[in-house]
Scaffold this motif. Sequence first.
Motif, PDB file in Angstrom:
ATOM      1  N   VAL A 156       0.834  -1.209   0.000  1.00  0.00           N
ATOM      2  CA  VAL A 156       0.000   0.000   0.000  1.00  0.00           C
ATOM      3  C   VAL A 156       0.865   1.254   0.000  1.00  0.00           C
ATOM      4  O   VAL A 156       0.594   2.215  -0.734  1.00  0.00           O
ATOM      5  N   MET A 157       1.934   1.249   0.782  1.00  0.00           N
ATOM      6  CA  MET A 157       2.798   2.427   0.856  1.00  0.00           C
ATOM      7  C   MET A 157       3.537   2.672  -0.463  1.00  0.00           C
ATOM      8  O   MET A 157       3.616   3.814  -0.929  1.00  0.00           O
ATOM      9  N   VAL A 158       4.058   1.623  -1.069  1.00  0.00           N
ATOM     10  CA  VAL A 158       4.804   1.778  -2.325  1.00  0.00           C
ATOM     11  C   VAL A 158       3.873   2.200  -3.453  1.00  0.00           C
ATOM     12  O   VAL A 158       4.182   3.132  -4.199  1.00  0.00           O
ATOM     13  N   THR A 159       2.730   1.548  -3.585  1.00  0.00           N
ATOM     14  CA  THR A 159       1.825   1.905  -4.682  1.00  0.00           C
ATOM     15  C   THR A 159       1.239   3.298  -4.485  1.00  0.00           C
ATOM     16  O   THR A 159       1.093   4.051  -5.449  1.00  0.00           O
ATOM     17  N   GLY A 160       0.907   3.647  -3.241  1.00  0.00           N
ATOM     18  CA  GLY A 160       0.390   4.992  -2.978  1.00  0.00           C
ATOM     19  C   GLY A 160       1.411   6.064  -3.285  1.00  0.00           C
ATOM     20  O   GLY A 160       1.103   7.085  -3.896  1.00  0.00           O
ATOM     21  N   ALA A 161       2.654   5.823  -2.872  1.00  0.00           N
ATOM     22  CA  ALA A 161       3.724   6.794  -3.157  1.00  0.00           C
ATOM     23  C   ALA A 161       3.985   6.895  -4.656  1.00  0.00           C
ATOM     24  O   ALA A 161       4.184   7.991  -5.184  1.00  0.00           O
ATOM     25  N   ALA A 162       3.972   5.758  -5.361  1.00  0.00           N
ATOM     26  CA  ALA A 162       4.189   5.785  -6.811  1.00  0.00           C
ATOM     27  C   ALA A 162       3.071   6.553  -7.508  1.00  0.00           C
ATOM     28  O   ALA A 162       3.323   7.337  -8.429  1.00  0.00           O
TER      29      ALA A 162
ATOM     30  N   ASP B  14       1.237   8.947  -6.172  1.00  0.00           N
ATOM     31  CA  ASP B  14       1.450  10.362  -5.850  1.00  0.00           C
ATOM     32  C   ASP B  14       2.555  10.958  -6.723  1.00  0.00           C
ATOM     33  O   ASP B  14       2.421  12.082  -7.226  1.00  0.00           O
ATOM     34  N   LEU B  15       3.661  10.216  -6.897  1.00  0.00           N
ATOM     35  CA  LEU B  15       4.764  10.704  -7.735  1.00  0.00           C
ATOM     36  C   LEU B  15       4.317  10.853  -9.188  1.00  0.00           C
ATOM     37  O   LEU B  15       4.661  11.835  -9.847  1.00  0.00           O
ATOM     38  N   GLU B  16       3.571   9.889  -9.666  1.00  0.00           N
ATOM     39  CA  GLU B  16       3.079   9.962 -11.047  1.00  0.00           C
ATOM     40  C   GLU B  16       2.209  11.209 -11.248  1.00  0.00           C
ATOM     41  O   GLU B  16       2.396  11.955 -12.211  1.00  0.00           O
ATOM     42  N   GLU B  17       1.291  11.427 -10.331  1.00  0.00           N
ATOM     43  CA  GLU B  17       0.416  12.601 -10.444  1.00  0.00           C
ATOM     44  C   GLU B  17       1.214  13.900 -10.313  1.00  0.00           C
ATOM     45  O   GLU B  17       1.022  14.847 -11.078  1.00  0.00           O
ATOM     46  N   MET B  18       2.141  13.953  -9.353  1.00  0.00           N
ATOM     47  CA  MET B  18       2.928  15.145  -9.091  1.00  0.00           C
ATOM     48  C   MET B  18       3.846  15.508 -10.256  1.00  0.00           C
ATOM     49  O   MET B  18       3.939  16.672 -10.647  1.00  0.00           O
TER      50      MET B  18
END
Length: 135
Positions: free
Chosen positions: A116-122, A124-128
């Motif tokens: 959950v942490m890795v996919t959520g961070a990825a 967020d990075l993709e959107e950002m």
Amino acid sequence: MATWNDLVTFIRREYEIMRDEPDEIRIRLHYGEPEDREQRTQMVVVAREVLDGREDWIQIACPFARLEQVDLVRVLTEVGATTVVGGIVLMGPYLVLRHSLPLLNLDINEFVDPLVMVTGAADDLEEMFTGRDDF
């Protein structure tokens, strides 16, 4: 959960499967409410790796951008300041947030929480950094 087959059985039961191969399973996670037209998704690869020819590990890998789409220094600075699990790697033309775990004696929360942490961070990075939802 102590074997690759146990983990794959759990993943098949709990997640949307995109591709299923002997040592790799790809799943899609959804972010946002189902009725939300802006719901985002993130593809994640969970792969079995054998360390030193004897120890089973799993690798959680989420692509989030093509290298030419982003300023790498900005991405690395952001990840260094905000991300608890995983690290950025280049896989072909893709920037990928990746995290690895030993499979022996792995409890379910020791898989689910980093997933959950890795996919959520990825996501967020993709959107950002790309403003898109390609993965």
